[in-house]
Design a protein around this motif. Sequence first.
Motif, PDB file in Angstrom:
ATOM      1  N   GLU A   1      57.858  76.206  43.950  1.00 35.78           N
ATOM      2  CA  GLU A   1      58.796  75.102  43.158  1.00 35.78           C
ATOM      3  C   GLU A   1      58.081  73.447  43.731  1.00 35.78           C
ATOM      4  OE1 GLU A   1      63.217  76.593  43.759  1.00 35.78           O
ATOM      5  OE2 GLU A   1      62.499  76.001  45.767  1.00 35.78           O
ATOM      6  N   ARG A   2      57.506  73.637  44.927  1.00 35.03           N
ATOM      7  CA  ARG A   2      56.664  72.260  45.026  1.00 35.03           C
ATOM      8  C   ARG A   2      55.467  72.210  43.972  1.00 35.03           C
ATOM      9  NH1 ARG A   2      55.371  73.690  51.024  1.00 35.03           N
ATOM     10  NH2 ARG A   2      57.269  74.816  51.473  1.00 35.03           N
ATOM     11  N   TRP A   3      54.788  73.046  43.550  1.00 35.22           N
ATOM     12  CA  TRP A   3      53.823  73.111  42.584  1.00 35.22           C
ATOM     13  C   TRP A   3      54.093  72.780  41.237  1.00 35.22           C
ATOM     14  CZ3 TRP A   3      49.273  72.231  43.456  1.00 35.22           C
ATOM     15  CH2 TRP A   3      48.547  72.635  44.735  1.00 35.22           C
ATOM     16  N   ALA A   4      55.747  73.163  41.127  1.00 34.98           N
ATOM     17  CA  ALA A   4      56.399  73.109  39.806  1.00 34.98           C
ATOM     18  C   ALA A   4      56.745  71.557  39.617  1.00 34.98           C
ATOM     19  CB  ALA A   4      57.629  73.806  39.671  1.00 34.98           C
ATOM     20  N   VAL A   5      57.120  71.115  40.767  1.00 35.43           N
ATOM     21  CA  VAL A   5      57.373  69.507  40.984  1.00 35.43           C
ATOM     22  C   VAL A   5      56.034  68.590  40.826  1.00 35.43           C
ATOM     23  CG1 VAL A   5      58.030  67.648  42.511  1.00 35.43           C
ATOM     24  CG2 VAL A   5      59.403  69.750  42.611  1.00 35.43           C
TER      25      VAL A   5
END
Lengths: 219, 213
Positions: free
Chosen positions: B179-183
């Motif tokens: 999810e951090r990479w998505a952000v």
Amino acid sequence: MSKLFPKSANSLPFQILIYLGLVVGIATAGVTYYMTPKYTRVGYAPVQPVPFSHAKHVQEVGLDCRYCHSNVDKSAHSNVPTAQTCMNCHSVIKANSPLLAPIRESYEKGTAVPWVWIHHTPDHAYFNHAVHVNRGVSCVECHGKVNEMDVVTHSQPLSMGFCIECHRNPELRLRDPKDVYNLDSKRLADQGAAGLKTAENFVHDWKVKPPQSCSGCHR
Amino acid sequence: MRHVYLATFFVVALVLSVFGLRGTVFTSPPMDVFPEWLFPSMKYQPKFRPQAETTFFADGRADRLPPPHTVRADLALREDDHRYLGKSAAGGFSAGLPEGLSVDRKLIEIGRDRYQIYCAPCHGALGDGNGITKRYGMGATATYHDARLRTMADGEIFNTITNGKNTMLAYADKLVPDERWAVVLYIRALQRAQQATAADVTDAAARKTLGLP
């Protein structure tokens, strides 16, 4: 011989029967009215260690439920936030407020903030938050309009009858997945015939099959 | 008999005045209709529920920290430094998405969703650092639209989300690594949006509305 019983005593057995009927009626009404979570739990609003206002943080600041209850869509348990979550903002904003002292203490020393558990399902009922919110059941269905509460108050009975009612007809309660965390949104079924149709399709397409068997919730 | 009815009426009135009506707000712990000591049942089982209280452990918490070096089953061994630390093999911060993630609409929508929940309160919906918290005294929040952040390595943004920086605390407990990479991806999209030029408009109708050739 004097009369031991006056003439009116003849109707006494009948009167006693009527009275017993009344007493049974009153007792039934009392049990029905009082011995249910609708009376014992609804309205429970304990004093919390920090007077956190959901109304202020949701309506004024505009935070999403998940900013603090961050595991609700991933886990069976919807977490009460860590002190660090509060400190994300309150390390700067109102950093010295005496009301926030328990949070600062928890953040610095690692002690627990003694929040009082309000919505307490019995240990024999297994409730999974993630499967509900990820299938269009909004927070508001069970927790009421928390976004308008200064003090969180138990607003729904959360009795077995309450669960089963929705499990039988989920299409009447579901929301569009994008509205799940918007507690002011309307249920699909309340948006006219087209909305109800959408809800029915949602139930079918997303395979919303709430269990009605005992072991669905009691395992 | 009249006296009996009168007495009954007073008992009912007494019960009503003591117990009150449904839905009244109260602060004392809720009454248990079938208390455990009188009707032993399974309502209170000898088990711990998440975030529950206990007197067994000294800190009063039922939750325990996992032993050191415990690995969450669904996050594998985190051997991929790029994916879990944002570091490249050379040691610096990595560039680009890690292997296994690809730039697509699904990932960017996860990013937008998470950004709007966790980042927008301070960084603002546009990423310009004008979130709502500024109004309450949050001080200077970095804008994504200056040269420093536009050229910052993707891995360094990932690292900032994971560990925090200055007044921003860590968000590792709220966002799993992917999810951090998505952000990170969504932040790149926000930066791109602020740097758009007329040449980026490809839709014919939109070009006409804007008076572009």
